[in-house]
Each structure stands twice: as structure tokens, then as C-alpha cells.
Design a protein around this motif. Structure first.
Motif, PDB file in Angstrom:
ATOM      1  N   HIS A   1       0.817  -1.220   0.000  1.00 30.56           N
ATOM      2  CA  HIS A   1       0.000   0.000   0.000  1.00 30.56           C
ATOM      3  C   HIS A   1       0.845   1.261   0.000  1.00 30.56           C
ATOM      4  CE1 HIS A   1       0.935   0.250   4.282  1.00 30.56           C
ATOM      5  NE2 HIS A   1       0.485  -0.979   4.433  1.00 30.56           N
ATOM      6  N   THR A   2       2.158   1.101  -0.137  1.00 27.45           N
ATOM      7  CA  THR A   2       3.039   2.258  -0.214  1.00 27.45           C
ATOM      8  C   THR A   2       3.161   2.785  -1.643  1.00 27.45           C
ATOM      9  OG1 THR A   2       4.949   0.787  -0.464  1.00 27.45           O
ATOM     10  CG2 THR A   2       4.396   1.513   1.772  1.00 27.45           C
ATOM     11  N   THR A   3       2.569   2.072  -2.601  1.00 21.37           N
ATOM     12  CA  THR A   3       2.697   2.439  -4.011  1.00 21.37           C
ATOM     13  C   THR A   3       1.441   2.002  -4.754  1.00 21.37           C
ATOM     14  OG1 THR A   3       4.120   2.197  -5.962  1.00 21.37           O
ATOM     15  CG2 THR A   3       3.802   0.245  -4.601  1.00 21.37           C
ATOM     16  N   LEU A   4       1.420   2.189  -6.064  1.00 23.47           N
ATOM     17  CA  LEU A   4       0.352   1.654  -6.902  1.00 23.47           C
ATOM     18  C   LEU A   4       0.856   0.330  -7.478  1.00 23.47           C
ATOM     19  CD1 LEU A   4      -0.791   4.851  -8.841  1.00 23.47           C
ATOM     20  CD2 LEU A   4      -1.323   4.119  -6.511  1.00 23.47           C
ATOM     21  N   ALA A   5       0.399  -0.776  -6.894  1.00 19.65           N
ATOM     22  CA  ALA A   5       0.893  -2.104  -7.262  1.00 19.65           C
ATOM     23  C   ALA A   5      -0.132  -2.809  -8.143  1.00 19.65           C
ATOM     24  CB  ALA A   5       1.172  -2.930  -6.011  1.00 19.65           C
ATOM     25  N   VAL A   6       0.321  -3.250  -9.317  1.00 13.89           N
ATOM     26  CA  VAL A   6      -0.536  -3.943 -10.287  1.00 13.89           C
ATOM     27  C   VAL A   6       0.193  -5.198 -10.759  1.00 13.89           C
ATOM     28  CG1 VAL A   6      -1.575  -3.819 -12.588  1.00 13.89           C
ATOM     29  CG2 VAL A   6      -1.704  -1.846 -11.056  1.00 13.89           C
ATOM     30  N   LEU A   7      -0.546  -6.307 -10.855  1.00 18.36           N
ATOM     31  CA  LEU A   7       0.022  -7.548 -11.382  1.00 18.36           C
ATOM     32  C   LEU A   7      -0.597  -7.827 -12.741  1.00 18.36           C
ATOM     33  CD1 LEU A   7       0.898 -10.762  -9.509  1.00 18.36           C
ATOM     34  CD2 LEU A   7      -0.479 -10.943 -11.580  1.00 18.36           C
ATOM     35  N   LEU A   8       0.262  -8.018 -13.742  1.00 17.12           N
ATOM     36  CA  LEU A   8      -0.167  -8.270 -15.118  1.00 17.12           C
ATOM     37  C   LEU A   8       0.026  -9.743 -15.470  1.00 17.12           C
ATOM     38  CD1 LEU A   8       1.475  -5.181 -16.857  1.00 17.12           C
ATOM     39  CD2 LEU A   8      -0.949  -5.470 -16.328  1.00 17.12           C
ATOM     40  N   GLU A   9      -1.051 -10.412 -15.873  1.00 17.95           N
ATOM     41  CA  GLU A   9      -0.969 -11.756 -16.454  1.00 17.95           C
ATOM     42  C   GLU A   9      -1.111 -11.563 -17.959  1.00 17.95           C
ATOM     43  OE1 GLU A   9      -0.360 -14.527 -14.970  1.00 17.95           O
ATOM     44  OE2 GLU A   9      -1.008 -14.419 -12.872  1.00 17.95           O
ATOM     45  N   LEU A  10       0.000 -11.677 -18.688  1.00 16.12           N
ATOM     46  CA  LEU A  10       0.060 -11.204 -20.072  1.00 16.12           C
ATOM     47  C   LEU A  10      -0.350 -12.241 -21.112  1.00 16.12           C
ATOM     48  CD1 LEU A  10       3.349  -9.157 -19.655  1.00 16.12           C
ATOM     49  CD2 LEU A  10       1.032  -8.262 -19.911  1.00 16.12           C
ATOM     50  N   GLY A  11      -0.876 -13.354 -20.668  1.00 14.13           N
ATOM     51  CA  GLY A  11      -1.321 -14.394 -21.584  1.00 14.13           C
ATOM     52  C   GLY A  11      -1.324 -15.724 -20.859  1.00 14.13           C
ATOM     53  N   PHE A  12      -1.848 -16.773 -21.509  1.00 14.63           N
ATOM     54  CA  PHE A  12      -1.972 -18.085 -20.893  1.00 14.63           C
ATOM     55  C   PHE A  12      -0.927 -19.044 -21.436  1.00 14.63           C
ATOM     56  CE2 PHE A  12      -5.881 -16.328 -19.476  1.00 14.63           C
ATOM     57  CZ  PHE A  12      -6.210 -17.035 -18.321  1.00 14.63           C
ATOM     58  N   MET A  13      -0.015 -19.459 -20.550  1.00 14.37           N
ATOM     59  CA  MET A  13       1.018 -20.418 -20.934  1.00 14.37           C
ATOM     60  C   MET A  13       0.404 -21.716 -21.430  1.00 14.37           C
ATOM     61  SD  MET A  13       4.088 -19.101 -20.313  1.00 14.37           S
ATOM     62  CE  MET A  13       5.200 -20.493 -20.104  1.00 14.37           C
ATOM     63  N   ILE A  14      -0.765 -22.097 -20.915  1.00  7.98           N
ATOM     64  CA  ILE A  14      -1.343 -23.412 -21.223  1.00  7.98           C
ATOM     65  C   ILE A  14      -2.221 -23.391 -22.462  1.00  7.98           C
ATOM     66  CG2 ILE A  14      -1.228 -24.148 -18.815  1.00  7.98           C
ATOM     67  CD1 ILE A  14      -4.188 -23.530 -18.569  1.00  7.98           C
ATOM     68  N   ASN A  15      -2.479 -22.216 -23.019  1.00  6.92           N
ATOM     69  CA  ASN A  15      -3.262 -22.148 -24.254  1.00  6.92           C
ATOM     70  C   ASN A  15      -2.329 -22.481 -25.428  1.00  6.92           C
ATOM     71  OD1 ASN A  15      -4.175 -20.620 -26.792  1.00  6.92           O
ATOM     72  ND2 ASN A  15      -6.002 -20.553 -25.500  1.00  6.92           N
ATOM     73  N   PRO A  16      -2.620 -23.535 -26.196  1.00  3.35           N
ATOM     74  CA  PRO A  16      -1.678 -23.990 -27.226  1.00  3.35           C
ATOM     75  C   PRO A  16      -1.294 -22.912 -28.229  1.00  3.35           C
ATOM     76  CG  PRO A  16      -3.368 -25.644 -26.862  1.00  3.35           C
ATOM     77  CD  PRO A  16      -3.797 -24.430 -26.101  1.00  3.35           C
ATOM     78  N   THR A  17      -2.264 -22.097 -28.666  1.00  2.46           N
ATOM     79  CA  THR A  17      -1.969 -21.067 -29.665  1.00  2.46           C
ATOM     80  C   THR A  17      -1.317 -19.853 -29.035  1.00  2.46           C
ATOM     81  OG1 THR A  17      -3.853 -21.816 -30.991  1.00  2.46           O
ATOM     82  CG2 THR A  17      -2.976 -19.622 -31.462  1.00  2.46           C
ATOM     83  N   GLU A  18      -1.843 -19.406 -27.901  1.00  2.00           N
ATOM     84  CA  GLU A  18      -1.289 -18.208 -27.265  1.00  2.00           C
ATOM     85  C   GLU A  18       0.141 -18.443 -26.789  1.00  2.00           C
ATOM     86  OE1 GLU A  18      -3.348 -14.623 -25.131  1.00  2.00           O
ATOM     87  OE2 GLU A  18      -3.442 -16.389 -23.834  1.00  2.00           O
ATOM     88  N   PHE A  19       0.481 -19.678 -26.446  1.00  2.00           N
ATOM     89  CA  PHE A  19       1.853 -19.997 -26.035  1.00  2.00           C
ATOM     90  C   PHE A  19       2.842 -19.653 -27.140  1.00  2.00           C
ATOM     91  CE2 PHE A  19       5.334 -23.179 -25.883  1.00  2.00           C
ATOM     92  CZ  PHE A  19       5.937 -22.756 -24.701  1.00  2.00           C
ATOM     93  N   GLU A  20       2.453 -19.871 -28.378  1.00  2.00           N
ATOM     94  CA  GLU A  20       3.351 -19.543 -29.484  1.00  2.00           C
ATOM     95  C   GLU A  20       3.591 -18.040 -29.560  1.00  2.00           C
ATOM     96  OE1 GLU A  20       1.980 -21.356 -33.109  1.00  2.00           O
ATOM     97  OE2 GLU A  20       1.406 -23.220 -32.087  1.00  2.00           O
ATOM     98  N   TRP A  21       2.535 -17.239 -29.302  1.00  2.00           N
ATOM     99  CA  TRP A  21       2.701 -15.778 -29.275  1.00  2.00           C
ATOM    100  C   TRP A  21       3.555 -15.353 -28.089  1.00  2.00           C
ATOM    101  CZ3 TRP A  21       0.788 -12.365 -25.479  1.00  2.00           C
ATOM    102  CH2 TRP A  21       0.915 -11.002 -25.794  1.00  2.00           C
ATOM    103  N   ILE A  22       3.339 -15.988 -26.939  1.00  2.00           N
ATOM    104  CA  ILE A  22       4.068 -15.632 -25.714  1.00  2.00           C
ATOM    105  C   ILE A  22       5.565 -15.802 -25.894  1.00  2.00           C
ATOM    106  CG2 ILE A  22       4.504 -16.424 -23.341  1.00  2.00           C
ATOM    107  CD1 ILE A  22       1.493 -17.006 -23.134  1.00  2.00           C
ATOM    108  N   THR A  23       5.977 -16.839 -26.600  1.00  2.00           N
ATOM    109  CA  THR A  23       7.405 -17.148 -26.730  1.00  2.00           C
ATOM    110  C   THR A  23       8.025 -16.589 -28.005  1.00  2.00           C
ATOM    111  OG1 THR A  23       6.761 -19.294 -27.666  1.00  2.00           O
ATOM    112  CG2 THR A  23       7.273 -19.227 -25.303  1.00  2.00           C
ATOM    113  N   ASP A  24       7.290 -15.807 -28.770  1.00  2.00           N
ATOM    114  CA  ASP A  24       7.807 -15.184 -29.991  1.00  2.00           C
ATOM    115  C   ASP A  24       8.622 -13.939 -29.612  1.00  2.00           C
ATOM    116  OD1 ASP A  24       8.253 -13.730 -32.306  1.00  2.00           O
ATOM    117  OD2 ASP A  24       6.254 -14.065 -33.114  1.00  2.00           O
ATOM    118  N   PRO A  25       9.943 -13.902 -29.895  1.00  2.00           N
ATOM    119  CA  PRO A  25      10.781 -12.763 -29.495  1.00  2.00           C
ATOM    120  C   PRO A  25      10.279 -11.427 -30.021  1.00  2.00           C
ATOM    121  CG  PRO A  25      12.150 -14.611 -30.169  1.00  2.00           C
ATOM    122  CD  PRO A  25      10.745 -14.977 -30.508  1.00  2.00           C
TER     123      PRO A  25
END
Length: 595
Positions: A539-563
Motif C-alpha cells: 500500500h506504499t505504491t500503486l501495485a498492479v500484477l499483469l498476467e500477459l497471456g496463458f502459458m497453457i493455451n496452445p496457440t497463445e503460447f506460441e505468441w508468448i514465446t515469440d521474441p
């Protein structure tokens, strides 16, 4: 007290120890990364996560796969053992998944369910307080409990079972089936002392079944109440006796409170909260803490306004943050206030106070801006110090939007803590660090001063991450993660960005970044969630946690690991922070012109 209406959590897809291939390595074999062999779950379905370079069959039927061969199909589960055979060419993997009931069930021959009798741990209550006993047992039985020669009838209670908290993550959080095997009965007593442990008796047809695997119940008089002091920096106050209960405002170190009840290692404090005994120490011969309060003084500092509340003893406090208001409540406190010293302040417009009830005083700070930036509470002896953080100031000498703005980036997991795993076994911790490093470069190019909770593949505890954030005292803190689901989720059809916040001042930043990333990167929206995650709690700052995609989704995993996609994502997050900060500066200018 046990709550059998909340099913056991089946577990999110988070693993600790495993080997995994290098990203881009070509695998010519069938790989199954989840579930593990002989997995147990309360869910009514399970997904199988893995990959193969060609067609995969599960129990003889071909399954859907991504272009790279990744798969994550879900299958229904029968109660008990379920067998799955995965085949690719001549390779075979056999997995057994056992579905277990979400709460204890009585034996088939009749009787009480194992570990369902209450209390399961020593219980302390007050004279005259209502105490309820319960057990799970065979239906259509007569049940009673005997305690200190008192007989308490336990009657069948038909109630809906509740799903676990994580069910909201799969959108299935409605009440579940009706439980008909619960027996409950309540009583009061004017007798103080140790009443012993209750004995349960069930009459089921011609059978008489007795069970006494319970704990003692002790009744206290007001003269026997003990006083404890919080010994950790922030005592975790909760709504009930256990970590599954909701968090309340943390109690600063030195806070004193009267103990009016106990369940095992959990203490009930007189103002209503519960705290683990390990975070306190007993103060011998202390009377229940009460205090008067008279004068209050505020003093603007360089980056904060410090408000001092002189008290006779350190009492429990609560905080509530609204739009342009900050409310501090002092419990066990009586006001004798005639004068408050409060000059014109750069952040606070006005202070109001009221005696809410005979032992509660409430202070409401009306702020000059709707956006708050964090606070600290501490005791110096019996003097309570509240620090309200001023908005960060841009370094005008540098021609960059985020010049001088301190930001903490927290790459999730690390070391032996892998986080979620993708279909190839590739761990979340690696992607978290890669994207965080790219994001740091982007933010620094815009003038920000960036700190990271970890710079390499190392384990950093949640406590150390939080301590680091509080020490750096940044304007914002972003925790970078990638997502998974509990067993009853739909791994194939669930994708997108999810954003989590806890303290109200962080809500605006969370919603803005979420919408910005979804729109600018054309990603699915998983949703914005209020959640008491460790990295959203500072509570000393504005803290936000981002889940930027689903590792377990077969298609989204390919996007997640694309440099290339990672670089674009990092740049977009930095753009979002920059645009949000510009908007905040414009709001401050507009608010100032209206005053």
C-alpha cells in the motif's frame, strides 16, 4: 472452525521442479507436462497439456492441436480413478487422475466423515457466547453432542456448497449442489473454564456410533482476557481464524489488542479481527487497551504529509480509501479533541472526524486529487504516524515524459519456482524475466528510474519482493506474469490479458493498462480482478500484477514465446504507462485550476 461448504482447491497449474527444453528446440517425441501421474483433484474435468510433432490420440480419439503440435483438451472426470492413454506414433503416455469429493464423506457402513467434527483444534470463547458444533455424517440419522454433561442436539442442515475463490477465474462461481449430510447445533453457557471436548453420538437405525476426535472448548470470563502486542512490521489481520479468510487493514508493529477468543493458533481480537499468534506476544498483567485522543498535528514533508495521532497506548486501526478520501479508524479510542493543527497542505484539502460509537473514532481526509499514491502507518511508542504520499514530480530538466519517475518491475517466480509451464514444458519464469528486461529498457528510454526485484534466474521470496518495493518506494510497481487455470478451466478456449489490483488507488492504473494492452496489441481480454495477491498488496505504491497471456493455451503460447511479439508487448506496456502518467498530470492541472 472448518467450513466444509468450500471445496478443497484442486490446484492451479504451477509446478516447482522439472527439466525443460530450450526455446526453439525441435522435439520428436510426445511430451505431457500436465497433469502429473496419479494426480488428485476435486474438479469434474481435467485438461491434458503437452505437445508432439504429429497427430496425438487420447484414449483412441484424435485431439485438437495447434500448428506447432501443442494441445490442451479437457475431459470429464468420473468420481474415483480415471485413466488416460496418450499416443503419438509408437509412443505412449499413461496418466491416472483421481477425482475425490470436495468435502469429507461418511463411510459406506454409516457414521461420521473423517476430520469433520468441530472443534478440530482447541477453541476459546466468552461466557454467554453462542458456540456451534457440526459434523458431516450419514443422512437420516439422529445426532447429538455431549459436552460437560450438556446434551446438544445436532439437526440436519440443507445448504448450498460454495465453490472455491478461484472459481471466479473460470466464471463458474455460482453456489454448487445442496449438501444434506451436515449436522449442526449451537449452545451457550455461563460456566467458565475448560469444558473438555465434545463427544458425538449418531443413532442410525439399530447402530449407535460414537466419535470423540475433537478438541477442548474453554470459556473465558472478561477478567481472564489476555492482551497481545503485534511483533511483526505488519500484522496480518483477517476476518476469521485461518489464511483462507479475507485480509483486513494490516496492524502496525506495536499495536496492542485484547484477545476474546482463540481457534488453535489464531487469536480473535476485541475489535473483531483475527491474527496468528506467531505475529504477537502476550503482555503480562496488561489491561484491555483503551485510549483518549486530543490534539492532532499535520506536517508537510518533501514527498509526504505526516499526520501525528498522540495516543496513550497503540490501538488497532483500519483504513478505507475512497475517491478523493482517506479514512483512518482508531478502535478502542475516545475523542477529547478541541483543536487540530492543519495548515494548507499540497495534497490534503480538509480533515473531518467523528466519534462513530463509544469506542471508535474516525478521521476522514478530503484530498485535493482523486488519485492517491500510497501510505504508511507506524507506531513510534504510542504515537501513531500516518504518512500520505504526494504525487511524484516530473524532473523538468529532462525532456522525457517519465523523467525521474521510480518504477519497480517484478519478474514473477525464478530459481526452482518455475511458475506455469507451456505445452513444451517451457517455464513461465523465463518469459517473465525476458519481458521485464525488455520493459526496463523501454521505460528507461522514456526517463524512468527502474528497479527490478530479480535480475537473473534466482528465487526471491514474496516477502523479500514486498520489502524491496517498500524500500524503493516507487510511484508504481508492476509484477509481470503469465497465466494458467485450475483443473476445471478450459485451457483451449481461455486466453488473453488479465490484470489484478488490491488497494483502491491502483484500480485506475490497472484498468487503464489492461484496456491499453488489449486494444493496442489486439489481444483477448481475460478481465480485471480485485485480488489479495502478495504483489498487489503493497500500500506504499500503486501495485498492479499483469498476467500477459496463458502459458497453457496452445496457440497463445506460441505468441508468448515469440521474441518479436515480446519486444512489441514490452514497448506497448511502456507506452501505456507513459500515456497514463500524462493523463494524471493533466488531471492534476485541471484540479489545480478549479481550486
Amino acid at each position: 472452525m472448518k467450513n466444509w461448504f468450500t471445496p478443497f482447491i484442486s490446484g492451479l497449474l504451477v509446478t516447482s521442479y522439472a527439466t525443460f527444453p530450450a526455446l526453439g528446440e525441435t522435439k520428436q517425441e510426445l511430451t505431457v507436462v500436465y497433469p502429473p501421474q496419479k494426480h488428485q483433484t476435486t474438479a469434474d474435468q481435467i485438461f491434458l497439456i503437452g505437445t508432439a510433432p504429429g497427430r496425438v490420440y487420447v484414449n483412441g480419439t484424435p485431439i485438437e492441436q495447434s500448428r506447432a503440435g501443442h494441445f490442451a483438451p479437457s475431459f470429464p472426470l468420473d468420481m474415483g480413478d480415471n485413466q488416460f492413454t496418450l499416443r503419438y506414433q509408437d509412443q505412449e503416455v499413461r496418466i491416472q487422475v483421481t477425482r475425490v469429493p470436495p468435502f469429507p464423506t461418511p463411510p459406506a457402513t454409516g457414521g461420521f466423515a473423517s476430520e469433520s467434527l468441530v472443534p478440530s483444534q482447541p477453541m476459546t470463547r466468552q461466557v454467554g457466547e453462542l458456540i456451534c458444533l457440526e459434523a458431516m455424517g450419514s443422512p437420516q440419522a439422529e445426532v447429538r453432542a455431549t459436552l460437560d454433561e450438556q446434551v446438544i442436539p445436532l439437526l440436519p442442515q440443507a445448504r448450498r456448497a460454495l465453490p472455491p475463490n478461484y472459481a471466479v477465474l473460470t466464471g463458474e462461481n455460482a453456489p454448487l449442489f445442496q449438501v444434506t449430510q451436515l449436522y449442526q447445533g449451537c449452545f451457550t453457557t455461563k460456566v467458565a473454564g475448560n469444558l473438555g471436548n465434545p463427544t458425538y453420538t449418531m443413532q442410525l437405525g439399530d447402530q449407535t456410533i460414537t466419535a470423540s476426535d475433537t478438541a477442548d472448548i474453554t470459556i473465558l470470563t472478561p477478567q481472564e482476557y489476555s492482551v497481545v502486542e503485534v511483533t511483526v512490521d505488519t500484522g496480518a489481520a483477517r476476518t476469521g481464524p485461518g489464511t483462507s479468510y479475507s485480509r483486513l487493514t494490516p496492524l502496525p508493529k506495536g499495536t496492542r489488542a485484547t484477545v476474546t477468543g482463540r481457534d488453535g493458533e489464531w487469536l480473535r481480537l476485541a475489535y473483531g479481527a483475527w491474527i496468528n499468534a506467531e505475529e504477537t506476544q502476550i503482555i503480562p498483567d496488561a489491561v484491555p487497551p483503551k485510549t483518549l485522543i486530543r490534539s492532532i498535528k499535520a506536517k508537510p514533508e518533501a514527498t509526504t504529509t505526516e499526520i501525528s495521532f498522540p495516543l496513550q497506548v497503540p490501538v488497532p486501526v483500519s483504513v478505507e480509501q475512497g475517491e478523493a478520501t482517506f479514512t483512518l479508524t482508531l478502535h478502542h479510542t475516545i475523542a477529547q479533541t478541541d483543536t487540530i493543527h492543519f495548515d494548507d497542505d499540497p495534497f490534503i484539502k480538509r480533515l473531518d472526524w467523528k466519534q462513530v460509537d463509544p469506542e471508535t473514532v474516525q478521521y476522514t481526509f478530503h484530498l485535493k486529487s482523486q488519485q492517491q499514491w500510497g501510505y504508511r502507518l507506524r507506531y513510534e511508542g504510542s504515537n501513531l504516524i500516518l504518512s500520505l504520499k504526494h504525487p511524484p514530480k516530473r524532473d523538468a530538466e529532462l525532456n522525457k515524459t517519465l523523467a525521474g519517475m521510480k518504477i519497480v518491475l517484478d519478474p514473477g517466480h525464478g530459481g526452482d519456482e518455475l511458475g506455469a509451464k507451456g505445452p513444451t514444458g517451457y517455464p513461465e519464469k523465463v518469459v517473465n524475466l525476458t519481458v521485464s528486461q525488455l520493459l526496463r529498457e523501454e521505460l528507461e528510454q522514456r526517463g524512468a528510474i527502474v528497479y527490478m526485484t530479480r535480475e537473473s534466474d534466482q528465487f526471491v521470496s514474496l516477502a523479500d519482493r514486498i520489502a524491496f518495493i517498500n524500500e524503493v518506494n516507487p510511484a508504481i510497481a508492476l509484477s509481470i506474469h503469465y497465466n494458467a487455470l485450475p483443473d476445471d478451466g478450459d485451457a483451449i478456449n481461455t486466453s488473453g490479458i488479465g490484470t489484478f489490483w488490491y488497494n483502491p488507488p491502483a484500480h485506475d492504473l490497472a484498468v487503464f493498462l489492461h484496456n491499453y494492452l488489449v486494444n493496442e496489441r489486439d489481444r483477448d481480454s481475460y478481465g480485471v480482478f480485485w485480488n489479495t495477491l502478495a504483489l498487489t498488496r503493497p500500500h506504499t505504491t500503486l501495485a498492479v500484477l499483469l498476467e500477459l497471456g496463458f502459458m497453457i493455451n496452445p496457440t497463445e503460447f506460441e505468441w508468448i514465446t515469440d521474441p518479436q511479439a515480446q519486444e512489441k508487448l514490452a514497448a506497448t506496456i511502456a507506452d501505456g504507462v507513459e500515456v497514463w502518467w500524462k493523463n494524471q498530470q493533466e488531471k492534476v492541472s485541471a484540479e489545480s485550476s478549479q481550486r
